[in-house]
Design a protein around this motif. Sequence first.
Motif, PDB file in Angstrom:
ATOM      1  N   THR A  61      11.486   7.560 -27.270  1.00 27.72           N
ATOM      2  CA  THR A  61      12.072   6.333 -27.828  1.00 27.72           C
ATOM      3  C   THR A  61      12.868   5.594 -26.761  1.00 27.72           C
ATOM      4  O   THR A  61      12.785   4.386 -26.629  1.00 27.72           O
ATOM      5  CB  THR A  61      13.001   6.670 -29.013  1.00 27.72           C
ATOM      6  OG1 THR A  61      12.233   7.325 -30.010  1.00 27.72           O
ATOM      7  CG2 THR A  61      13.634   5.422 -29.584  1.00 27.72           C
ATOM      8  N   GLY A  62      13.598   6.374 -25.990  1.00 30.50           N
ATOM      9  CA  GLY A  62      14.447   5.779 -24.972  1.00 30.50           C
ATOM     10  C   GLY A  62      13.679   5.015 -23.908  1.00 30.50           C
ATOM     11  O   GLY A  62      14.208   4.076 -23.323  1.00 30.50           O
ATOM     12  N   VAL A  63      12.457   5.414 -23.620  1.00 31.11           N
ATOM     13  CA  VAL A  63      11.690   4.719 -22.588  1.00 31.11           C
ATOM     14  C   VAL A  63      10.698   3.730 -23.168  1.00 31.11           C
ATOM     15  O   VAL A  63      10.064   2.972 -22.440  1.00 31.11           O
ATOM     16  CB  VAL A  63      10.928   5.701 -21.671  1.00 31.11           C
ATOM     17  CG1 VAL A  63      11.901   6.513 -20.844  1.00 31.11           C
ATOM     18  CG2 VAL A  63       9.997   6.599 -22.467  1.00 31.11           C
ATOM     19  N   CYS A  64      10.531   3.735 -24.479  1.00 31.98           N
ATOM     20  CA  CYS A  64       9.489   2.919 -25.112  1.00 31.98           C
ATOM     21  C   CYS A  64       9.900   1.438 -25.155  1.00 31.98           C
ATOM     22  O   CYS A  64      10.975   1.109 -25.641  1.00 31.98           O
ATOM     23  CB  CYS A  64       9.256   3.435 -26.530  1.00 31.98           C
ATOM     24  SG  CYS A  64       8.111   2.430 -27.470  1.00 31.98           S
ATOM     25  N   SER A  70      10.028   0.402 -29.034  1.00 33.78           N
ATOM     26  CA  SER A  70      10.889   1.047 -30.032  1.00 33.78           C
ATOM     27  C   SER A  70      12.222   0.327 -30.247  1.00 33.78           C
ATOM     28  O   SER A  70      12.804   0.400 -31.320  1.00 33.78           O
ATOM     29  CB  SER A  70      11.153   2.505 -29.645  1.00 33.78           C
ATOM     30  OG  SER A  70       9.993   3.261 -29.913  1.00 33.78           O
ATOM     31  N   LEU A  71      12.692  -0.357 -29.219  1.00 35.54           N
ATOM     32  CA  LEU A  71      13.947  -1.092 -29.368  1.00 35.54           C
ATOM     33  C   LEU A  71      13.813  -2.183 -30.422  1.00 35.54           C
ATOM     34  O   LEU A  71      14.781  -2.607 -31.034  1.00 35.54           O
ATOM     35  CB  LEU A  71      14.323  -1.695 -28.004  1.00 35.54           C
ATOM     36  CG  LEU A  71      15.764  -2.127 -27.788  1.00 35.54           C
ATOM     37  CD1 LEU A  71      16.731  -1.016 -28.146  1.00 35.54           C
ATOM     38  CD2 LEU A  71      15.972  -2.557 -26.341  1.00 35.54           C
ATOM     39  N   GLU A  78      11.902  -0.818 -36.393  1.00 38.76           N
ATOM     40  CA  GLU A  78      12.792   0.048 -37.151  1.00 38.76           C
ATOM     41  C   GLU A  78      12.358   1.508 -36.993  1.00 38.76           C
ATOM     42  O   GLU A  78      13.170   2.392 -36.834  1.00 38.76           O
ATOM     43  CB  GLU A  78      12.758  -0.365 -38.612  1.00 38.76           C
ATOM     44  CG  GLU A  78      13.845   0.321 -39.417  1.00 38.76           C
ATOM     45  CD  GLU A  78      13.589   0.182 -40.901  1.00 38.76           C
ATOM     46  OE1 GLU A  78      12.974  -0.827 -41.309  1.00 38.76           O
ATOM     47  OE2 GLU A  78      13.986   1.097 -41.637  1.00 38.76           O
ATOM     48  N   LYS A 123      11.099   4.114 -34.820  1.00 38.62           N
ATOM     49  CA  LYS A 123      10.918   4.459 -33.414  1.00 38.62           C
ATOM     50  C   LYS A 123       9.729   5.405 -33.280  1.00 38.62           C
ATOM     51  O   LYS A 123       9.376   6.105 -34.232  1.00 38.62           O
ATOM     52  CB  LYS A 123      12.166   5.161 -32.861  1.00 38.62           C
ATOM     53  CG  LYS A 123      13.485   4.581 -33.310  1.00 38.62           C
ATOM     54  CD  LYS A 123      13.701   3.233 -32.721  1.00 38.62           C
ATOM     55  CE  LYS A 123      15.057   2.671 -33.113  1.00 38.62           C
ATOM     56  NZ  LYS A 123      15.055   1.201 -33.056  1.00 38.62           N
TER      57      LYS A 123
END
Lengths: 192, 681
Positions: free
Chosen positions: A55-58, A61-62, A65, A67
Motif C-alpha cells: 500500500t505504501g508504495v502503490c 492506493s492513496l 478507499e 488499499k
Amino acid sequence: MAMGRARKEFITSERERLLEEVPIVDEECNRDFIKAIIEMGGGDVQVCLQCGNCTGVCPVSLKTENKIRNIIKMCQMGLKEKVLSTPWVCATCHRCYEHCPAGMNPAELIVALRHIVVRELGPPPFVVSISNNVANLGQAVEISDEILNLRKKIGLNEKPFDERYRSKAIMDLKTIMKATGYDKLIGIDLGD
Amino acid sequence: MNLQTGAKVGVFICKCGANINSVVDCENVKSYASQLPGVTLSICNDYLCSPDGLMQMREEIRKSNITSVVVAACTPRICEKIFRDNIEKAGLNRNMLHVANIREQCSWVHANEPFKATEKAKNLVKMGVSRAKTLVPAEGVDVELKQEVLVIGGGVAGVEAAYKLAELGFKVHLVEKKPMLGGNMATMFTCLLWCHEAPGKPQSLNFRFGTFPACDCSGCTIMPKLNDVITHPNINILLLSEVKEIIGHVGNFKVKVLKKPRFVDEKKCVGCGNCAVVCPVVKKNEYDYGLSERKAIFMPYQQAIPRKYVIDKEACLRLNGQECSACVEACEFEAPNFEDREQEINLEVGAIIVATGFEPYKPRIHGYLGYHEYDNVITIMELERMLDKAGPTGGIVIRPSDGKIPKKIAFIQCVGSRNRKINAGYCSKVCCMYTMKNAQAIKEVHPDTDITVYYIDIRAVGKGVEEFFHRTREDYGVEYTRGRPARIIEDKETKNLIVRAEETLLNKITERMYDLVVLSVSLVPSEGTQELASMLRLRTSPDGFIQEAHTRMKPVETSMEGIFVCGCAQGPKDVPESMAQARAAALEVAVLLSKKVAKAESLNAFIETDKCIGCGLCVDICPYGAPTPVLTESGVKMKITEALCKGCGTCVVSCPAKAIHARQFTDDQIFSEIKAALEAE
Ligand code: SF4
Ligand code: SF4
Ligand code: SF4
Ligand code: SF4
C-alpha cells in the motif's frame, strides 16, 4: 455525514439505524476463492503478512478507499462477493511486488481477479469498448474528429499512421484474438 | 541365500495408542504375521516402547527362544536404539532386529485409506520377516575417546560451554576469530551507572539496559565470566584463530588451527595504551561500526577482554615497509613484536562444540531504506555502541550528520528478517525485545525524545517479556504503529527523514518526519558458517544456521556424532537461551567423553580385501572419509575405518568389483526383502 447530524441522531437513540457497517458472516467466507485465484495465476494470498508495504508504495492506493492490502485481506478471508463488487484500480506497475517481503505479487493477483470477474460477471462495459477499438482500429482510443480536422487544416496527412501496415497489424490482432478465444470471452464481433 | 538355519522370528506390533491402530488394523497384521514361514511368535502391544511393552518383549523372546526380531512400529530414527538395547538385554545380539515403519509409512500417510494401509503394513512386516532371517550377529567397534574438547567461537555460548567443561576437568581449546572474547554480547554496554551522569534524568533507578528483559548491562554480566575463562588452567584460548581443517571422527578429531599474528606480545602488554597515543595511523573503528576512530595499534573497545592491544597488519606503517617505531618507543614493556608470525596449531580432541554465533544483518547497498545513502539511518548495533558510556559518543545518542541529539526517532522492525525476497523468511526472535530495551534506554538518557516503532507483528514471548512490552508503551510512552515502511526520503537540507508507511490498523498512508531512523536488523549466521559446516560435514537449515539433529529430542546434537552446536550458530536466540543451550551442549560432551570408550553401532560397510582392486573410487566418493588405502602383500587395498563409516552405502554401489558390503544392507538382505515384496500371496 455531518458530525452534528450524526451526534443528534445518536442522542435520539436511533443508534441501530446509524450502524451502516454490517458484520461479515461465515456464509460470505468462501475459501475456495483462494484456489480459484491460484488457478488464475494470482498466487497464494495466504503468504501475505498484511504488513502494508505494498500500500505504501502503490501509486493508486492513496486515492482509493480499498488499499491493495485490503483487497488481499478480503481474498484471504474468501470474501468473493465483496471483492468482485469492490472498486479496485491497479496500474500494474508491480511496485508492490518489488517491495513485498512475503514474495506475494499483488499486481498479478489483480490480473487474476480481472480474469475471474470477466468469466463470472461478464466484462465491464469499458473493457468491451476498448477491446472493440483494439480489434477494429488497432488502438484503444479512437482518434477524435477534432484532431483529424486539425491535421487536415495545417496540411498534414489526415491519418497519423500508414494505413497499409496498420491493416496488416489489425489482421494479426484479430487472428490472435480468435485463436485465444478472447473475442468470445469479451463478447466482441470480429467478422470473418 | 544366506539364511540362519532354523531362524525363529518374533514379530512385535505396536499400536502406538491410536496412532497406528486407528488406521492400521493391528490385530489383522498380527494374525497375518503369525503364519509367515519362520515366525514363531506374533503379538500386539499398545505401547511397545513403554517399560511394560519392553518387558513383555524380553519375556517373550526368552520364553520362545526367538533368534531375530521384527518390530512393526514408528520410524527407526526414534525407536531403533531402544529396541536394539532391549533385545540385547534379552540376550540377543543387538544386530538381530528389523524395524518396519507402519506409523509414518502407513497410518500417517494413508489415514484416509485404512484397508490399504493395513495391507501395506502386512507387506512391510512380510518383507521384514524375510530380511530378519538373513541377519547375522555383529559387534560394534570400540572407539577410544580423547578427553579434550574444541569449542569454536568465543561468544557467550562458547565461553559458557568451555567454562563448564573446564570445571568438569576436561581440557578445552577455545578458538576465536577476533582478538577478544565475548562476541556480540560484550559490545552491549548500556547500564544504569552512567544513566545518572548522562544528560537528562533517569526515570527509574532500578533499570539497567544491557539485554532484555532484566536489562542489566550485558557487558558487565559477561565480564566476570570472561575473566574466569582467561585464567582457567584447563582452557587454552586461541584468539585471532580459525579452524582450517578437521578430520577424524567422534572420540578422535584431528584439528588444524591457524593463529594469526597479533604483533603485540600478549604476555607483555598491560593494556596501558601508550602506543596508541603515538601511533600516526588513523582508521575507522570497525568494532564501533565506524562511529569512532582507532589507530593501527588498538584495542577494539574499552572493555575488551583480554585487555591486550593488537596491530592492524594492513594499516601499520612498519608492517608495510615504512619507517616507524613510535609504538615500540612508547611501550615500556616492549610489547610490540613485529616478528610475530602466523602459527599452525594441531589439536586432537574427542568432541567439538560449534558456537560461532551470529552477526547483525548488513542492509543492502541498494536497499530501499537508504542505510548507505542517508547519514541519519543507522542500525541497532550502532545505537548500542552509542549507548555505551565508554563508547564512541560517550553514552549519548547523536545524529551522525550533525552530532545533534535527535528529538524524534523511528525504529523499523524486521529489517533483514521475515523477508523471503532475500531468502530470510525466518523471524530473528530478539529484535522486538532489543528495540524495546533500546527505546527505554533512549528515554532514560533523553527523556523528551519521541519514539515510534514501525512493526509488522510484535513477538514478545518468554518470561517477563510481555510485561516489558507494556512498560515500553505505558511507562516510557513509546508509540507503536503497525506497518512495514514503504520508503524513506531524506530532506537534503536538514538531513531529516520522512518515513512513508501504511498504518494498517487505520487503513491510512502516513508520512512522518524523524531526526533519526534506527533499523532493527536481524541476526544472520556469522561469516564463514557455511564453510565451517561443510568442513565439519554438518547440515545447515535453509536460513543458513547449523541444523540440529532433531528439533525436539536432539536440540544440541548435529548430524555428525561428537559434534554439538549451541547459541546463535544454531538459530537466533537471546542470552538466557544461549546460556541454557551452551550448558546442554557441555553436558552432552561430558556424557559422551566420560565413558572414555564408546561402542559404535555396527552400521558400517566393510571391504572384502580379496575382491578389492585398489581403484580408490570409494575413497573419492565417501562423504565421511572412511575408506583409506593401505599397503598389503597383494598391493594397495582399501580399508574402511569403521568408526568413521556411517553406513550410507554410497561406496557399496560405486565399487566396480562389488567388494564392499554394508553390514545392515547386504545383497542377501535387500534381495530377501524385494523377493518378499514381489511374492504372490
Ligand atoms: S501494481 Fe497495482 S497494486 Fe501494485 S503498486 Fe502498482 S498500482 Fe498498486
Ligand atoms: S507487501 Fe506483501 S506481505 Fe505486505 S501487505 Fe502487501 S502483499 Fe502482504
Ligand atoms: S609501528 Fe605500526 S602500530 Fe606501531 S606506531 Fe607505527 S604505524 Fe602504529
Ligand atoms: S558406507 Fe558410506 S560412510 Fe561408509 S565407507 Fe561407504 S561411503 Fe563412506
